[in-house]
Design an enzyme around this catalytic site. Structure first.
Site, short mmCIF file in Angstrom:
data_model
loop_
_atom_site.label_atom_id
_atom_site.label_comp_id
_atom_site.label_asym_id
_atom_site.label_seq_id
_atom_site.Cartn_x
_atom_site.Cartn_y
_atom_site.Cartn_z
N ASP A 172 0.83 -1.21 0.00
CA ASP A 172 0.00 0.00 0.00
C ASP A 172 0.86 1.25 0.00
O ASP A 172 0.63 2.20 -0.76
CB ASP A 172 -0.91 0.02 1.23
CG ASP A 172 -2.16 -0.82 1.06
OD1 ASP A 172 -2.64 -0.94 -0.08
OD2 ASP A 172 -2.66 -1.34 2.06
N VAL A 173 1.85 1.26 0.87
CA VAL A 173 2.73 2.43 0.98
C VAL A 173 3.55 2.60 -0.30
O VAL A 173 3.70 3.70 -0.82
CB VAL A 173 3.63 2.31 2.21
CG1 VAL A 173 4.69 3.41 2.22
CG2 VAL A 173 2.80 2.36 3.49
#
Length: 411
Positions: A172-173
């Site tokens: 996600d990051v």
């Protein structure tokens, strides 16, 4: 101080982590980011913990990802809500969304629809599997993509161990960072180009981000068909002393990758004889001028010898002594322990950001880098739900009135 992206307006229709991470970078680099939320707010805003009492109605986790943005409430499922977003997009430079492919098209908010209103728009779609392909319509979460792409099977000590996910939402990051990078590149290109090609459509996916996190391994497989083996806590280089050892007072990771580093490590441990041991090491490569990484001939024996040597020693002492002679080493810490040390000014220098949120402060590690000449992140926290809706609606109405006056020749 002025920031690099001042004057850039971003419509952010993303939620949870990946998209908000991308727009967080843009906001902290100076862009005006308008976060579009449904009337009930997005899911991260609702994810409160008992520790968020001083943050008003905005949890710290949400604030860390959305600090410095503006909040617009608009239900895009209604004609009025979608029309409001489209009206704002006319004056935007960037449009971000992370719905499943095809969803925003139902409301006239897809790339082609927005491009018709703003031909030079930089439009970024973030999804699990990308905008094309048989799996494009599938939903995705970080650990699911870790499972799919092989990341879970790269963690762990042995080939028959169960899958092991990375302990935080790495993908996600990463896709958020890649989204921010690609957007800023597209904005730079737009400044140099003229004509219809100035805009850009960006297809960023969690699958792509996962492969970038495993870039050397994925490239090796694609080029040579070599599948990565599970290395546990050993280093990527494969050198016998790029490993993690149990010590008398904890654990220590070392990275004695090169012959020079191996010699220094062996000297500290009183094991210099190994540097001449042809049964233990490939001495031809070990003694070659400008040689590469250390190659073991008898890895199990070397692993046993170094495990036994470190087991009698202090991890903290070894960290200090090895680094003093140029061998990278670190005592294994928990995240909180490391952050306590770093924020106290010990060891690593961080570039933290602190945001005001209600009666509290939300403390973050910052952006991952520090500009010398453009100042730090904005101290303003995340907006309350819909805090800027009225002002943005008036802005749209004023723009529409001005356009009518211009059309009628009244100005």
């Amino acid at each position: 101080m002025a920031k690099p992206l001042e004057g850039v307006r971003v419509i952010d229709m993303s939620h949870v982590i990946a998209g908000p991470m991308a727009s967080m970078y843009l906001a902290q680099l100076g862009a005006e980011v308008i976060k579009v939320e449904p009337p009930q707010g997005e899911v991260m805003r609702a994810s409160r913990t008992p520790h968020d009492d001083g943050c008003g109605d905005t949890p710290a986790g949400f604030a860390a990802l959305n600090a410095g943005k503006r909040s617009l409430v608009a239900d895009i499922r209604t004609p009025e809500g979608a029309a409001l977003v489209r009206a704002l997009a006319r004056g935007a430079d960037v449009f971000i969304e992370n719905f499943r492919p095809g969803v925003v098209a139902k409301y006239g908010l897809d790339y082609e629809s927005i491009r018709a209103l703003r031909p030079d728009i930089v439009y970024c779609s973030i999804s699990g599997y990308g905008q094309e392909g048989a799996w494009s319509g599938r939903g995705a979460y970080d650990h699911v993509i870790q499972a799919l792409t092989g990341m879970m099977m790269m963690s762990g000590d042995s080939e028959d161990a169960p899958p092991q996910k990375v302990g935080f939402p790495a993908i996600d990051v990463a896709v958020g960072m890649l989204g921010a990078l690609s957007i800023t590149a597209a904005l730079h290109r737009r400044e140099r180009e003229t004509g219809e090609a100035r805009g850009q459509y960006i297809d960023a996916s969690m699958v792509q981000a996962s492969l970038m996190l495993m870039y050397p391994n994925a490239s090796s497989y694609l080029t040579h068909g070599i599948a990565p083996r599970r290395a546990g806590n050993r280093g990527y280089t494969g050198s016998p002393t790029a490993d993690t050892y149990r010590c008398a007072d904890g654990w220590l990771a070392t990275a004695a990758n090169t012959p020079a580093q191996f010699r220094r490590l062996a000297a500290v441990l009183g094991m210099e004889a190994l540097c001449e041991d042809a049964a233990a090491l490939d001495l031809e490569s070990f003694n070659a001028p400008g040689g590469g990484f250390v190659v073991a001939r008898d890895l199990p024996r070397l692993q046993r010898l170094f495990r036994d040597a470190f087991a009698q020693r202090s991890a903290a002492d070894m960290e200090s002594r090895l680094n003093a002679v140029g061998v990278p080493a670190a005592r294994v810490r928990r995240l909180g322990e490391f952050l306590d040390e770093a924020t106290a000014g010990e060891g690593a220098a961080l570039a933290p950001a602190v945001f005001a949120q209600g009666d509290a402060q939300v403390r973050t590690p910052g952006l991952g880098f520090r500009f010398r000449h453009d100042g730090g992140p904005s101290p303003r926290g995340a907006p309350a739900l819909g805090a800027d809706t009225a002002a943005l609606q008036r802005q749209v109405q004023d723009a529409a009135s001005a356009a009518l006056c211009d059309a009628a020749g009244l100005r």
